[in-house]
Each structure stands twice: as structure tokens, then as C-alpha cells.
Scaffold this active site. Structure first.
Site, mmCIF file in Angstrom:
data_model
loop_
_atom_site.group_PDB
_atom_site.id
_atom_site.type_symbol
_atom_site.label_atom_id
_atom_site.label_comp_id
_atom_site.label_asym_id
_atom_site.label_seq_id
_atom_site.Cartn_x
_atom_site.Cartn_y
_atom_site.Cartn_z
ATOM 1 N N TYR A 102 0.775 -1.118 0.006
ATOM 2 C CA TYR A 102 0.306 -0.029 -0.046
ATOM 3 C C TYR A 102 1.004 1.235 -0.058
ATOM 4 C CZ TYR A 102 -3.775 3.533 0.770
ATOM 5 O OH TYR A 102 -4.548 4.208 0.394
ATOM 6 N N PHE B 72 -5.503 21.163 -24.317
ATOM 7 C CA PHE B 72 -6.315 19.895 -24.548
ATOM 8 C C PHE B 72 -7.671 20.066 -23.993
ATOM 9 C CE2 PHE B 72 -7.477 15.478 -23.714
ATOM 10 C CZ PHE B 72 -7.459 15.269 -25.150
ATOM 11 N N ASP B 73 -8.634 19.335 -24.676
ATOM 12 C CA ASP B 73 -10.035 19.480 -24.323
ATOM 13 C C ASP B 73 -10.326 19.231 -22.482
ATOM 14 O OD1 ASP B 73 -9.995 16.780 -24.333
ATOM 15 O OD2 ASP B 73 -11.309 16.523 -26.102
ATOM 16 N N ASP C 86 2.462 20.597 -19.744
ATOM 17 C CA ASP C 86 1.675 19.637 -20.238
ATOM 18 C C ASP C 86 2.373 18.856 -21.199
ATOM 19 O OD1 ASP C 86 0.018 17.837 -21.043
ATOM 20 O OD2 ASP C 86 -1.684 19.151 -21.517
ATOM 21 N N ALA D 238 2.428 15.639 -21.942
ATOM 22 C CA ALA D 238 2.220 14.250 -22.691
ATOM 23 C C ALA D 238 3.029 13.630 -23.794
ATOM 24 C CB ALA D 238 0.646 14.382 -23.092
ATOM 25 N N LYS E 8 0.759 8.408 -23.316
ATOM 26 C CA LYS E 8 1.332 8.463 -24.394
ATOM 27 C C LYS E 8 2.663 8.019 -24.244
ATOM 28 C CE LYS E 8 -2.334 11.448 -24.274
ATOM 29 N NZ LYS E 8 -3.285 11.334 -23.010
ATOM 30 N N HIS F 152 -18.214 16.712 -27.873
ATOM 31 C CA HIS F 152 -18.127 15.625 -28.705
ATOM 32 C C HIS F 152 -18.205 14.181 -28.385
ATOM 33 C CE1 HIS F 152 -14.411 17.020 -26.874
ATOM 34 N NE2 HIS F 152 -13.793 16.179 -27.262
HETATM 35 N N1 F0G Z 1 -2.891 16.771 -22.227
HETATM 36 C C1 F0G Z 1 -2.783 16.412 -23.388
HETATM 37 C C2 F0G Z 1 -1.870 17.139 -24.474
HETATM 38 C C3 F0G Z 1 -3.420 15.338 -23.887
HETATM 39 O O1 F0G Z 1 -3.228 15.058 -25.286
HETATM 40 C C4 F0G Z 1 -4.361 14.426 -23.114
HETATM 41 C C5 F0G Z 1 -4.982 13.231 -23.685
HETATM 42 C C6 F0G Z 1 -4.312 14.943 -21.724
HETATM 43 C C7 F0G Z 1 -3.615 16.037 -21.227
HETATM 44 C C8 F0G Z 1 -5.288 13.987 -20.645
HETATM 45 O O2 F0G Z 1 -4.505 12.908 -20.331
HETATM 46 O O3 F0G Z 1 -6.055 11.255 -20.988
HETATM 47 O O4 F0G Z 1 -4.439 10.633 -19.677
HETATM 48 O O5 F0G Z 1 -6.086 12.090 -18.970
HETATM 49 N N2 F0G Z 1 -5.097 13.131 -24.779
HETATM 50 C C9 F0G Z 1 -5.869 11.757 -25.263
HETATM 51 C C10 F0G Z 1 -5.803 12.034 -26.734
HETATM 52 C C11 F0G Z 1 -6.981 11.461 -24.445
HETATM 53 O O6 F0G Z 1 -6.707 11.204 -27.455
HETATM 54 O O7 F0G Z 1 -5.296 13.141 -27.523
HETATM 55 P P1 F0G Z 1 -5.379 11.440 -19.794
#
Ligand code: F0G
Length: 467
Positions: free
Chosen positions: A68, A120-121, A211, A213, A254, A446
Site C-alpha cells: 500500500y 487539450f480538451d 503539459d 504528454a 502516451k 463531442h
Molecule cells: N494533455 C494532453 C496534451 C493530452 O493529449 C491528453 C490526452 C491529456 C492531457 C489528458 O491525459 O487522457 O491521460 O487524462 N489526450 C488523449 C488524446 C485522450 O486522445 O489526445 P489523460
């Protein structure tokens, strides 16, 4: 370009008949997010959590310590992330958006502004949920989809300086640079741009975060395109990028080469204490953060593999080859090709469809109907301004479709198939139907929107008069 691996474990992919695909899409409300994965032949919806793991990652996973608190796997993960990023505080999270929530609710105050090259969205949504306002300031050169500018993912430095020094400047609580710029054609951000952002943030005493990723893919493109970094390894470039920022939030689904995972990296002790308390309350204890020990092991190994120049070179070459095949078939893509995704210009391919008929979404649906290919729209359906009755008031600047490329999953033969399906559509684009919204949620429309075709082209033949 030869990938530095061969395939050891495989998974069958489904092939449905054209009629089964038509029925599946109808039942999904013409929204590919609602399709079942076993209805899809080539899944290019996301490069997130969809990659293949290596034998070394699976071997490491078998050693996962599920204690844990203070598990061995945590220390292995933390050391790997610390070596890569240099941040003294590392907090594990189960995925990127969990990190966004923990960070933003600790760092941003209601009424503040978060500035980005492009949020990102989910990132924009989490800024809003923290009571703050997301503001995108992309480099204006990104608006020319066809130009070969090497760093169209950059932030507009003049606009950033004007905003930080202007009447709203005191409200800016964070500058967040997304590398690579997923919302803007997978375009990379230059190190010069990150350095300038750091200077502006220092001068105005605003925290500067990444950010990150796709930190390894950004680093690869920097090494290829930014003369000052020629000869640096991708890992050295990535480490330098992390060094420039005060912290980061990273989805490891990613460039962590794993199905799940993420982390927050921080320098500030007080911010770390605030985030850690939030993390423990909502994600899990701060040595696992919602991840299993075996996940932490896969991630630690994945972070080593992802900066291998041979891997990055082959991945970049494979995406660039797909872009060339698509362009030769007469379909434009955002130039120059990035790595994790290609963005098709549905607006230019389907001039017979107005923005309110969602050309990007229409092309995405056609790719499924004709070839069982799933992808995501990045156009007016996702980004457009709409009224309560879902009427499009402000179209998106471009009608794009993203073909995201999972890591180490598809071969060039799969991509030849994708290009061939697109080539057939490009021969007779006017047969592609538009769509209208039937129902949609208020936030992140979307994902759950349901639609219907605006022409008979894709309707059920059994419903047609005289059938
Ligand atoms: N920031 C970026 C630039 C991303 O592309 C994503 C996720 C996230 C944050 C959020 O990360 O999914 O681990 O919670 N992108 C995916 C995509 C979902 O299809 O581009 P997460």
C-alpha cells in the site's frame, strides 16, 4: 525506416461487412466514440493508452510490488521520473486529467486565467472546473495549415507579453505549454519558445508549467528542426525542457508507453504539500496515486524505451510516410507531419458540406463506413460555438479529422490500407453525407453527442421509399 523491435504478441482485428458497419454507426448515434472496439478494423481514435508494451515492460510488471505504501515499484518509478525531469517532488496519478484536477484545484483560484499555446480538451475543462478561465494564445503562423514552419505548436510570445503586462495580467495564475501541441496539428514547440516563456513568466511572477504528454516526440522534433539542439539526444532535450519549467503535469498514457498512468512534477514545497493532500484524498496514497505496482513498473521501463532515438526515428518516419500516401491520394493534411497524429483537412476535401453539416465529422464517419477506420473530429462539432438548440453560431477555424497513431501497434501495411480507403473517398467526395446534431451534453460535447445524416447517402436502404 526499420523499427527497432519485432512483434511477439498479436491480437486479431475485426472485419465487419459494409452493412454491419452502417448498422453499427447508426446504433452509435453516428458518433464513433459510441462504437464498440470489436466493430473497428483500424482504431485511430487516440494514441492514448493504446500502445503496445515491450517484453521488458511485461517482465518488469511481474516484479510489481503492490504494497500500500512505499512499494519498491514506486521508488523505481520515482527515480526514473526524477532522473528524466529533475523535479524534486513527483506525485503519481492514474492519468493526465487526474493530475490536471489535482494541480489546478491547488494552484488556480476562481477568477484566474490559465494561458496556454492550446489547452487539450480535458485540460481546458479542468481549468474551468477549478473556477478559472482557459485562454489559448497559439502562434498565428499555425493558422496556415499548409506552411512548412517547423514549430507551429509555439505560443504567440507577443500576445503572451501583452496579456501578462496588460489590465488582466494580475489575473493570470498559470502559463501551461502543451508539448507537442495536440490541439493544433501535433505541431512541436521549440526550445527557444519555451525559454522565452520562462523569461516572461519569471518577469511577471507567474508559474510556468508543461503539459508534457508527448515530451519525447517533442524532443525528437526539436532535435530534427532546431539547429541549436542538433546533436543532443531526445532525452537530453526532454530534460532541458522540464528544467525550464516550474513543474509539469504529464499523461503517461502516451510517451509512458503504457495503458495507464501520469504524474505531477513540482519544485515548490508548499504547492507540493497542497497537491499531496488532495491526491491522498482523491487518487490514492502518494506512493501509488491510483496506479498498481505493476503499472509503475511498466511506466518506469517505458520511460527509458520512449527516448530511444531508433524508436522515435522509426515512429516519425512511419507517420510521415502515411502523410505522404494520404497527400498523394489528394487529401490535404496539416503540414509538416507531426508524430502522434495526422490531421486531415476535411474542409478542403468536402467543400459541398457547410460547417453546420460538420465536414470533419462526416469524413470520420465515412472512413468508418468504407473501411472500419475510427478517428476523431477536430472541427465545428468539437470546437464550434452553439446555441441551446445545437445550432452552430461560430464555426471552428478549420474542419479537421485526427488520425491518431497508437505506438508500436500498426505496421506500414495497415497504413497503406488507411491511405487506400481515403483515396477512394477522395475520388468521389460529394457522396459523403453531412450530419446534424440530435442531442448533446453541455460540457465536452463531442464525446456523447448523437447525430443523424443530412442526406440519404448513409440511411438504411430498408427505410427508403419503395424498399
Ligand atoms: N494533455 C494532453 C496534451 C493530452 O493529449 C491528453 C490526452 C491529456 C492531457 C489528458 O491525459 O487522457 O491521460 O487524462 N489526450 C488523449 C488524446 C485522450 O486522445 O489526445 P489523460
Amino acid at each position: 525506416m526499420l523499427p527497432p523491435y519485432r512483434i511477439k504478441v498479436v491480437e486479431p482485428i475485426p472485419f465487419l461487412s459494409a452493412e454491419d458497419r452502417r448498422q453499427a454507426l447508426e446504433e452509435a448515434g453516428y458518433n464513433p466514440f459510441n462504437l464498440r472496439a470489436d466493430q473497428i478494423t483500424i482504431d485511430l481514435l487516440s494514441d492514448s493508452g493504446t500502445g503496445a508494451t515491450s517484453a521488458a515492460q511485461e517482465a518488469a510488471a511481474a516484479l510489481g510490488d503492490e504494497s500500500y505504501a512505499g512499494a519498491r515499484s514506486w521508488f523505481r518509478f520515482r527515480n526514473e521520473v526524477h532522473d528524466l525531469t529533475g523535479y524534486p517532488h513527483i506525485l503519481p496519478v492514474h492519468q493526465g486529467r487526474a493530475g490536471e484536477r489535482v494541480l489546478f484545484t491547488s494552484l488556480l483560484k476562481p477568477g484566474q486565467i490559465c494561458i496556454s499555446n492550446t489547452h487539450f480538451d480535458t485540460t481546458g475543462a479542468n481549468v474551468k472546473l477549478a473556477g478559472a478561465k482557459p485562454l489559448d494564445l497559439p502562434d498565428p503562423r499555425a493558422a496556415d495549415l499548409d506552411s512548412q514552419e517547423p514549430f507551429k505548436g509555439n505560443i504567440d510570445l507577443d500576445a503572451l507579453e501583452r496579456t501578462l503586462g496588460g489590465p488582466e495580467g494580475h489575473r493570470v495564475g498559470l502559463v501551461l505549454m502543451t508539448i507537442t501541441n495536440n490541439g493544433l496539428g501535433a505541431q512541436p514547440v521549440s526550445m527557444a519558445n519555451l525559454e522565452a516563456v520562462r523569461e516572461l513568466c519569471r518577469r511577471h511572477r507567474v508559474p510556468f508549467f508543461l503539459d508534457a504528454a508527448r515530451f519525447a516526440e517533442n524532443a525528437w522534433l526539436v532535435g530534427q528542426r532546431e539547429p541549436a539542439y542538433r546533436g543532443w539526444t531526445p532525452r537530453q532535450i526532454a530534460t532541458r525542457a522540464f528544467e525550464l519549467a516550474d513543474g509539469c503535469v504529464v499523461s503517461l498514457k502516451k510517451d509512458g508507453l503504457s495503458a495507464i498512468g501520469g504524474f505531477i512534477g513540482l519544485r515548490d514545497d508548499d504547492l507540493h504539500a497542497g497537491c499531496e493532500a488532495n491526491l491522498i484524498a482523491t487518487e490514492g496514497f502518494s506512493t501509488y496515486g491510483g496506479l498498481a505496482g505493476h503499472d509503475l513498473e511498466r511506466l518506469a521501463q517505458g520511460l527509458r524505451e520512449v527516448v530511444d532515438p531508433a524508436y522515435l526515428r522509426a515512429r516519425a518516419a512511419s507517420t510521415a510516410r502515411l502523410a505522404r500516401m494520404i497527400n498523394e491520394a489528394g487529401v490535404e493534411t496539416v503540414q509538416p507531419a507531426g508524430i502522434h497524429a495526422l490531421y486531415l483537412n476535411a474542409g478542403s476535401l468536402l467543400p459541398h458540406l457547410a460547417p453546420h453539416e460538420f465536414p470533419g465529422h462526416s469524413l470520420g464517419c465515412q472512413l468508418y463506413l468504407d473501411g472500419g477506420i475510427r478517428c476523431a473530429e477536430l472541427g465545428s462539432l468539437y470546437l464550434g460555438g452553439m446555441d441551446a438548440k445545437h445550432r452552430l453560431l461560430t464555426p471552428a477555424p478549420f474542419e479537421l479529422v485526427r488520425l491518431a497513431i497508437p505506438r508500436r501497434v500498426y505496421t506500414d501495411t495497415h497504413f497503406e490500407y488507411v491511405a487506400a480507403v481515403l483515396a477512394e473517398i477522395a475520388k468521389e467526395p460529394e457522396r459523403v453525407s453531412g450530419y446534424r446534431i440530435v442531442s448533446a451534453p453541455p460540457l465536452l460535447r463531442h464525446f456523447k453527442v448523437r447525430l443523424a445524416p443530412t442526406t440519404t447517402a448513409v440511411r438504411n436502404p430498408a427505410d427508403e421509399p419503395g424498399a
